[in-house]
Design a protein around this motif. Sequence first.
Motif, short mmCIF file in Angstrom:
data_model
loop_
_atom_site.label_atom_id
_atom_site.label_comp_id
_atom_site.label_asym_id
_atom_site.label_seq_id
_atom_site.Cartn_x
_atom_site.Cartn_y
_atom_site.Cartn_z
N SER A 2 -5.41 -4.34 1.58
CA SER A 2 -4.28 -3.81 2.36
C SER A 2 -4.74 -2.62 3.20
O SER A 2 -5.82 -2.06 3.01
N GLN A 3 -3.89 -2.25 4.12
CA GLN A 3 -4.20 -1.10 4.97
C GLN A 3 -4.31 0.17 4.15
O GLN A 3 -5.15 1.03 4.42
N GLU A 47 -7.58 0.29 2.43
CA GLU A 47 -8.63 0.62 3.38
C GLU A 47 -8.61 2.10 3.72
O GLU A 47 -9.66 2.72 3.91
N THR A 78 2.77 4.52 11.27
CA THR A 78 1.84 4.03 12.29
C THR A 78 2.55 3.48 13.51
O THR A 78 1.93 3.30 14.55
N TYR A 121 -8.91 1.02 10.40
CA TYR A 121 -8.15 0.12 9.53
C TYR A 121 -6.73 -0.06 10.02
O TYR A 121 -5.84 -0.44 9.26
N HIS A 122 -6.53 0.15 11.28
CA HIS A 122 -5.15 0.09 11.78
C HIS A 122 -4.60 -1.34 11.70
O HIS A 122 -3.44 -1.55 11.36
N TYR A 123 -5.43 -2.29 12.05
CA TYR A 123 -4.94 -3.66 12.09
C TYR A 123 -5.09 -4.38 10.76
O TYR A 123 -4.66 -5.52 10.62
N GLY A 124 -5.70 -3.73 9.78
CA GLY A 124 -5.82 -4.34 8.45
C GLY A 124 -6.97 -5.32 8.36
O GLY A 124 -7.52 -5.79 9.35
N TYR A 125 -7.36 -5.63 7.15
CA TYR A 125 -8.47 -6.53 6.91
C TYR A 125 -8.05 -7.55 5.86
O TYR A 125 -7.20 -7.29 5.01
N GLY A 181 -4.07 -7.93 4.32
CA GLY A 181 -3.77 -7.14 5.49
C GLY A 181 -3.06 -7.94 6.54
O GLY A 181 -2.32 -7.42 7.35
N SER A 186 2.18 -5.78 4.15
CA SER A 186 1.99 -4.37 4.49
C SER A 186 2.10 -3.56 3.24
O SER A 186 2.60 -4.02 2.24
#
Length: 757
Positions: free
Chosen positions: A529-530, A533, A728, A742-746, A750, A754
């Motif tokens: 998750s964000q 991260e 954000t 890590y804004h867009y997540g991995y 992610g 959220s």
Amino acid sequence: MQDEVSLVPRGRQPSGNLELLPQQIPYASWSQGARETHLRDYLIILRKHMWLSVFFLLTVVTVVTIATFKMRPVYVATGRVEIDREMSNVLPFQGMNSDAMYFDMDNHIQTQAKILQSETLALLTIESLHLTQNPEFGGSPNSKPAGTPGDITQASSAENLQILGAFQGRLTVKRVPESHLLDIKFESYDPKLAASVVNAHVQNFIERSYRTRFESTMKASDWLTQQLDDLKGRVEKSEDARLAYERANQIWAIDEKQNTTTQKLSDLNKELTQAQTDRIQREASFDLVRSGRIDFLPAVQQNTMIPTLMNRHAELNSQYTDAISKFGPNYPTVVRLQAQLKEVDKLIETEKQNIGNMVESEYRGARQRELLLSEALEKQKAEVNTMAEKLVQFNILKRDAEANKQLYEGLQQKLREAGISKGLQSSDLRVVDPALVPGSPSRPLRGRNISLAFLVGLVGGIGLAFLREYLDNTVKTPDDIEHLTHLPSLAVVPAHGTLAGRGHKLLRRKSGDVAAEHVELVSHQHPQSQISEAFRALRTSLLLSQAEHPPQVILVTSALPREGKTTAVLNLAVTLAQLGDRTLIVDGDMRKPGVSKFLSMGDGKHAGLSTYLAGVSSLELVTVPHPTIPNLSVVLSGPIPPNPADLLSSQRLNDAITALRGEYRFVVWDSPPIMAATDAVIVSSLADGVLLVVRSGATPKEAFVRARDLLGGVRSRLLGVLLNAVDTSSPDYYYSYKYYPYHYGYGTYGRKESSGS
């Protein structure tokens, strides 16, 4: 940003651990060194409070639009009249200058404007149009009109006063700038009535002016007839008195301003002035004679004989000089030349003496003439003064006779004019444009009102946005952190639910789960998750703060409660344990513990840090490994003691930290907020570094700076700041940090879920 503090290796202790020497951080007031404001900052503020501004704009426009469409249309009829210079003065003043005439004209126009707004004229118009029966003015349709003209003007009932006030409130008389024109306007819900009132009002004013002028003309004619008979006798008497006085005192006038006596005085004065000038000139020549400087006299220099004698003297002197040098002093020729020189000198002296006597004679004659003229002038002045006294009375009689004569002639002229004016009607008011029935209402101007409402709503909404931003004194962005305290922002943790609008769900519970998932363990439950991260970024920042000797004992604290420090402790410890290193969580908040609740490890009321510091338990008994997270152990807070600060100040705390350094690779210590208790300040002196947690949009700037100052005052090593619960989707974050790694997540989580903090 360059680190303000650093780790300094001081040597190995028996346990083999690295001892850290904290360096004092520089102090910087958050109110100093303001960052330069850019246009982007204003755009961020407007976008951040966009819905507030839009709501205010829509509210203002809606209210104004509804009020505008509910208003009853009002029609305004306008008539224009010209005010001429008043020509009906019975006794006009003569000799008025142009400025006075302009000033009087201006006052005259203002006077006519006030008359058009007078109550008497308003009552006449109300009576002529039967407005007492019009409901628009507060009248009753069943009321009877006045029987005779002027009846309403004699009434003073409350109804009539109400009608009069309503009429005058709708009537406007305004002068057109730099002209003799007046605009007469009247407002009404009925356009025909508005035009009728203006035209009737102007007509009533003209008729009233006719009537007033005719009455004044008749009165003036009667008065003039009575006065002419008396003036005729006064003119005859004053003229006879003037002539008799003139003959008795022998006043013979040369012209209107002079007589023979004054003329003679003027002539004597001129002659005396000339005599004085002549005497002064001759006195100057006589002064040269008395001082023996006759050679400087103009008469000497202009005399033709003296230069001849001087030339002769020069010739003889030359011959005498030659002869005496040749023959000696006793030679006959020398004696003869000497006698001739003496004779010439005598002639020159005699000629100069004659000129001096002549100058003296002329001076005395000029002086005598001056004295005689002075005496004659004084006598003439006395005579003039006597004559002036007589002329005073003469001029009085003369002016009286002339004034009576002019008044008599003027009255005769006015009497003839008054006779002619009886059959004429004149007015100084002329209708230029009569009032026409207005084709459209004057107000409300719906388009203008809505446009103004939109403009006011837009400006007001922008103002509210900036006001709200000005009143918001909280830390929101990493820029705020670095600007206020010069500390690095180690990580930015997004708030849970910030991606809800994108179709994500936060920490969903699976059906059948017994225990709810907590955001405090999101790094363990949802590692992709964000938020996970973000905490891994925090872990990296801490480990790289000094690559060879990263901080081992990390104190996590905050300025105020509810800023997410316990969440930061748990997730940071989880990410450190995921590296394979033994990690320990110490719940040092012995006032309001929360680690045990979030980890579901019991209430910790029987054994914990407080029992160890009190000497009741050993460190091994209060250390509990986590059942599901590998490499993670926990020291709970234990029973809440009455004096946590005293326990933390004991030697057992130092012994415990020394022992834990040998057992665990990382020790993450949770402590109470700095502004609420001094526990964090006490522990910070034993920790390798302090991580300060700040909640975005909640922590006041003053509290944040004060917490930094308290830690800096005891020479604590501040590792940096964790910015927690960042929205954000907020423009504050979006414009400046949208490219955060890590804004867009991995990973799968992610993209599907959220998370929050």
